[in-house]
Design an enzyme around this catalytic site. Sequence first.
Site, PDB file in Angstrom:
ATOM      1  CB  ILE A 687      15.452  96.601  18.846  1.00  0.00           C
ATOM      2  CG1 ILE A 687      16.233  95.348  19.257  1.00  0.00           C
ATOM      3  CG2 ILE A 687      15.991  97.840  19.524  1.00  0.00           C
ATOM      4  CD1 ILE A 687      17.706  95.405  18.897  1.00  0.00           C
ATOM      5  N   GLY A 690       9.746  87.952  18.127  1.00  0.00           N
ATOM      6  CA  GLY A 690       9.377  86.882  17.213  1.00  0.00           C
ATOM      7  C   GLY A 690       8.731  85.747  17.963  1.00  0.00           C
ATOM      8  N   GLY A 693      10.962  84.793  21.170  1.00  0.00           N
ATOM      9  CA  GLY A 693      11.266  85.717  22.244  1.00  0.00           C
ATOM     10  C   GLY A 693      11.390  87.141  21.773  1.00  0.00           C
ATOM     11  CE  LYS A 694       7.749  90.902  24.570  1.00  0.00           C
ATOM     12  NZ  LYS A 694       7.132  91.801  25.587  1.00  0.00           N
ATOM     13  CB  VAL A 695      15.766  91.169  20.005  1.00  0.00           C
ATOM     14  CG1 VAL A 695      17.217  91.622  19.915  1.00  0.00           C
ATOM     15  CG2 VAL A 695      15.634  89.736  19.506  1.00  0.00           C
ATOM     16  CE  LYS A 709      17.363  85.191  19.499  1.00  0.00           C
ATOM     17  NZ  LYS A 709      17.583  83.982  18.659  1.00  0.00           N
ATOM     18  CG  ASP A 812      15.472  79.633   9.805  1.00  0.00           C
ATOM     19  OD1 ASP A 812      14.937  79.704   8.683  1.00  0.00           O
ATOM     20  OD2 ASP A 812      15.024  80.216  10.803  1.00  0.00           O
TER      21      ASP A 812
END
Length: 987
Positions: A687, A690, A693-695, A709, A812
Site C-alpha cells: 500500500i 518510501g 522501506g515498504k508498507v 512496515k 518530522d
Amino acid sequence: MLVFLLCLLLSSPPILTLSLNQDGLYLQRVKLGLSDPTNSLSSWDNNSRDETPCDWLGVTCDPLTRRVVSVNLDHSQLSGPFPIFLCRLPYLSRLSMVDNNINSTLPLDVSTCRNLTHLNLAWNLLVGTVPETLAEMPNLRSLDLSANNFTGDIPARFGEVSRLEFLNLAGNLLNGTIPSWLGNFSTLKELHLAYNPFTPGRIPSELGNMTNLKKLWLSHCNLMGQIPDSLARLNRLINLDLAINRLTGSIPSSITELKSIEQIELFENSFSGELPVKWLNTTTLRRFDASMNELTGTIPIELCELQLESLNLFENRLEGTIPESIAQSKNLYELKLFNNKLHGVLPSQLGKNSPLGSLDVSYNRFSGEIPESLCSKGSLEDLVLIHNSFSGKIPGGLGNCHSLRRVRLKQNLLSGSVPEGLWGLPHMYLFELAENSFTGSIPKRISGAYNLSMFLISKNQFSGSIPDEVGVLDNLLEFSASHNNFTGLIPGNLVKLDQLGKLDLSENELSGGIPQGIQGWGNLNELNLANNRLSGEIPGEIGSLPVLNYLDLSGNFLSGKIPLELQNLKLNLLNLSNNQLSGELPPLYAKEIYKSSFVGNPGLCEDLDGLCPEMGESKNQGYVWILRSIFVLAGVVFVVGVVWFYVKFRNFKRTKKSIAISKWKSFHKIGFSEFEVIDCLKEENLIGSGASGKVYKVVLRNGEAVAVKKLYGGSKKGDTSNGSLRDQFEVEVETLGKIRHKNIVRLWCCCNTGDSKLLVYEYMPNGSLGDLLHSSKVGMLGWPTRYKIALDAAEGLSYLHHDCVPPIVHRDVKSNNILLDAEFSARVADFGVAKVVHGVNRGQESMSVIAGSCGYIAPEYAYTLRVNEKSDIYSFGVVLLELVTGRLPIDPEFGEKDLVKWVCTNLDEKGFDSLIDPKLDSTYKEEICRVLEISLLCTSTLPINRPSMRKVVKLLQETSAENKSKTSKDGKLSPYYYEDASDQFVV
C-alpha cells in the site's frame, strides 16, 4: 496654401510633450530588474502628466526640488537581486524594502548609495556575508539587515562608521564572534544581535564604552561566562536582554547601577548564587526576568520596593518569603514565582494598590490564607496557586472578579464552601479546585460560566446532586469530579456536551442509570463512572463513540448483558468488574487477556474459565491440576515440534533468509500470530513505499487489519549504511514501544533479525492527512473534520513533549505523518528520527544532520541543528496552514517562498479571505480564522514566541468559545495571552 497651413498651426492649442526626469528613469530600471507578481509597482509607469515620479507608490520627493529622497517598498512581494540602480538617485536618503524576497547577496557597490541615512532590508532572503563597503556610507545612521541569511562575521570596517545610531543584525546566520570593537560605536543607541549562532564566547567588556546605548539585545547568541561589570557604565541603557544564553556565575551587582534601566531580561541562563541586594540606583526598573536559572537565597526587599510592573523569578531555587513591599507597587501586573522553595504567606495587601493581572506561585511551600485584595482593581485574569499549603476559604471577593479566566488551586489545604459567584464567572475557561477539602454543592449559577472548558473539582467533599445546568456549558472539554460525595442521578443533558473529551465522576454515590443518548459524545475519549451506585443496563450506544479509549464502569450495580457494540471500540482500558452483569461475553473480549475486566460478575463466571476461581473447587483439584499439567506439557511439545518443522520447511523453500520468529517482540496484548503477518508480505498487499522501506496491509484471520512496515536493507534505496537503518528501527521501537496515547499510532509488535526488520502497526484505513488533503479526496475533509484532525494531532504532540518522561521530540512532523482511522481520528506516526531529550540539556541537544521535510523545518533548526520542542511546534504550525489553506507547504506558485511566507504576505495584502481554502464552508469562517491565528503563532520566526504544544491544544480547544478574541475590522490578528505554571508563553 502655405499661409493657410501656417494660420492653422498657430491657431491650434499647443501639444504637451513632458518627458520623465532622470530619477524616474532610474526607478523604471529598478522595476525592470524585479519580479512583481502582485503588480505592486503598477504606478511606476509614465502615464501621468508629471515629469517626476513623486506620485508613484512608495516614492517621496523633496517638496521644493522634486527630487526623490525616500523609497519605501515594504511588504510588496518583490523578488530578485538588490536593485542597485536605486543608488544612482543622488538625493536618496531613506530606503526600506522590508518583508520582500530580495534573494541575492548584497552587492559591494551598495556603498554608492552614499547619501543614505536609513537602510532597512529586514525580512528578506539575502545571503552571503555582510558587505564591509557599507562602512563607506558616511551619513548612515540606521542599518537594519535582520531576519535574513547572512553568514560570517560582522565586518570590522563597521567600526569606521561615525554616525551610526541603530544597528540590527538579529535573526541571521552570523557564526563569527561578537567583536570587541563594537565598543567604539560611541554614537550607537540600539544594538540588536539576537538569534544568531555566534561562536561561543563572552560578552566583550568593551561594550561598556557605548555610553549612548539605550537598547542591547543579545539573547540566543551562544554567550558564555559572566556579565562584565563594564556594562554598569551604560547610564542611558533602557533595555538589557541577555536571555537564552549560557551565562554563568552570579548576577553582578553592577547592573543595579544602571540609572535609566527599565527592563532586564536574563531568563534561561545558568546564573547561580543570590540576587543582588542593593537596587537603590535602578529606580526606573519596571520589568525584571531572571527565571529558569539556578538562583538561590531570598528575594531582595530592595528589589520589591521598586515600582515594578513585572517580576518573573520562576524555576529557580529561591527560598524565604515574598517581601511585603511588593504589594506597595502601584504598577504591578505580573508576578510569577513558581517552581521555587518559597514559603510563608502571601503579602496581605497584594493586589490592593496595583492592577494585578497574573499571579502564579505554584510548586512552592506557601501557607496561610489567600489574600482578599487580589482582585481589588478588577484586573486579575490568572490565579495559579497549585501545589502549596494554602488553607482557609477562598476569599469572597473573587466571586465578583469578572476578569478571571483561569483559577487553579489544586493540591492545597483549602476548605469551606466556594463563593457562589466564582462558579459562574463568564470569562473563566479553566476552573481547577482538585485535591482540597471544599464542601457544599455546585450551584445552578454554574450556567453563567459559558466559556468554561476545563472543570476540575476531584478529590474534595462536595455533595448534593450535579445540577442540570452543567449540561449547558457547550465549551466543556473535561469534567472531572471524582472522589466527592455527589448523589442523585447523572444529569441527562450532559449528553448534549458534544465537545466533551473526558468525563470522570468515579468514587461518588451517584445512582440511577447511565443516561440515554450518549452517542452525542462524539469527542469523548475517557469515561469513568467507577465505584458509584449506578444500576440498569450498559447502553449499547457506548459502542458508537468513535474516539473512546478508556471505559471504566466497575464497582456499580449494572446488570444485563454486555453490549456487543463494545467490540467497535478501540480501548486501552476496559473495566466492567464488580457489577451484576450476566450472559455471554462479546467474542472479542472472551479471551484470557481481558479476564481482569470482568471479575466480580457472578453471571459471567461460566463464560470464561477461571473468571471466578473460587467456584468449582473440589477435593480432587490437585489431581485435576496434575492431569491438566501433563496434557498442557504434551501440547506444548507437540506445538513446538510442528513450529520447528514448519520453520525448517519455509527455510528450504525460500531463497532469502527467513524472519526468525524468536526475534519478535510485542508491546501490546495481541490476538494474532507472527506467521499470519509473514505470510501476507506480498506485492499484492503493498500500500505504500518510501526511502526507508515498504508498507503492506495485512488482513488477519480474525478480520482485523494491520499495517506492516518492512525496512530496506543497508544497500537498498539509497540507504548509505546499515547503521542508519538500525538507528531508525531502534528509535521507532524505543519510542513507540512505550507510548500509550489515543493520538499516537500504536505499534503492536516488531521483528529484528539483523537482515529483516518489521514494524507492525494498527491499520489506518483513511491513510495520511497529506494524501487526502492534496488529492481528489479532499471533499471528505470538511472544516469540522479538519479541526478534529488538528486537535487530535496537537494532543498527540503535547503528550510527547509534556507527558513523556523524558520528553520526546518527533523532528518530522508533517501532514504525511498524520494518519487517519475510519472515523478520521488522527494519529501521529513515523518516529524514525524522533529524539528523546534528557537531562539539563533538554531542548538543546545538537544533531549531526538536519531531520525533517522541506517546507516544515523551523528556520533556526536549519542552522543550529539543535533538538527542540519548538521545532516540532513550527512544523505543526505548517500543518495547520495546510488545513486552513488547502495548499502544499512548497508550491511552484509561491516562487521561492514557502507556505508560511506566502500566508504572511497575502494576509498583509489581501486579508483572511484570500487564504481560506475555497472548498470550506464559509459558515465556519470565524473558527477557521482563529485556527489561522494559532498557526501563525506556531510558525513565528523566533522560537521563544511559539507557544508550547500544551498551549496549542488549549488554544485549539477554545476556538469554539463564543467570547474569544475575534478578527478585528482592519483584518489584523488579535493577540493571545496565555501563561501556565509549567509552561509559559506570552505574545
